[in-house]
Design a protein around this motif. Structure first.
Motif: not given
Length: 196
Positions: A31, A84, A96, A100-101, A105, A108, A110, A144, A149-150
């Motif tokens: 985050q 995702r 999870q 996350h929206s 996906s 990534s 990030h 992640r 989320v990924h």
């Protein structure tokens, strides 16, 4: 969905919710990595020796590499939309840890940005900068997956795109030299450290 993605996802996500320390650590990394990177960039810029101009230029290229990677990701995600994990997996089969929206996906963002920063530092920045950015990039990719989320190939694609951007930007580094020079003048570093 590729079996590699499903198996790889559960390989990391299976530990979520069972280890409070890991949960908090990876949730924080997933985050707040942007804030961590901002702090690292600022720390590096102001702790490098005042005469050091080349290494500060490396910091600029590192930042731009991450931005370039994110631009590429925006293009890719508009061409190919992958949902995702939490959008397609059956509830109760995963955990999870962060909200996350339900956007694309792949790849990534990030991980792409992280490896853009890190790859641009390889062989160009002091060891402590290269090491800290590379370790954080790896941990970010793992985070992640851990928080759910990924997919693994999202992270792998981010690593590839980020690394390519990190190395590619150095081919055009001279184009961005005026930006570095402005920063050096602003803070009286490099050849500008003795100017009033």
């Amino acid at each position: 969905m590729l079996s590699f993605d499903i198996q790889g996802y559960h390989l990391f996500n299976q530990f979520a919710g069972h280890h409070p320390f890991l949960d908090k650590t990876f949730a924080f990394l997933a985050q707040y990595s942007l804030e961590l990177y901002i702090a690292l960039f600022i720390l590096a810029w102001f702790t490098l020796p005042k005469p050091e101009a080349k290494q500060r230029h490396a910091l600029l290229i590192m930042g731009l590499a991450g931005v370039l990677g994110l631009i590429i990701n925006v293009i890719v995600s508009h061409i190919y939309f992958r949902p995702r994990p939490f959008m397609v997996l059956k509830k109760g089969t995963f955990i999870q840890l962060i909200p996350h929206s339900p956007d694309a996906s792949f790849p990534s963002d990030h991980t792409t940005g992280s490896f853009g920063f890190a790859a641009a530092s390889w062989g160009k920045a002091p060891k402590w900068i290269t090491t800290s950015f590379t370790i954080l990039a790896i941990l970010n990719g793992v985070a992640r997956l851990y928080v759910g989320v990924h997919w693994p190939t999202d992270v792998l694609a981010g690593m590839v795109i980020g690394t390519i951007c990190g190395r590619l930007l150095w081919k055009f580094s001279s184009v961005f030299q005026p930006i570095t020079d402005y920063g050096l003048r602003l803070f009286h570093f490099g050849n500008y450290q003795h100017e009033c």
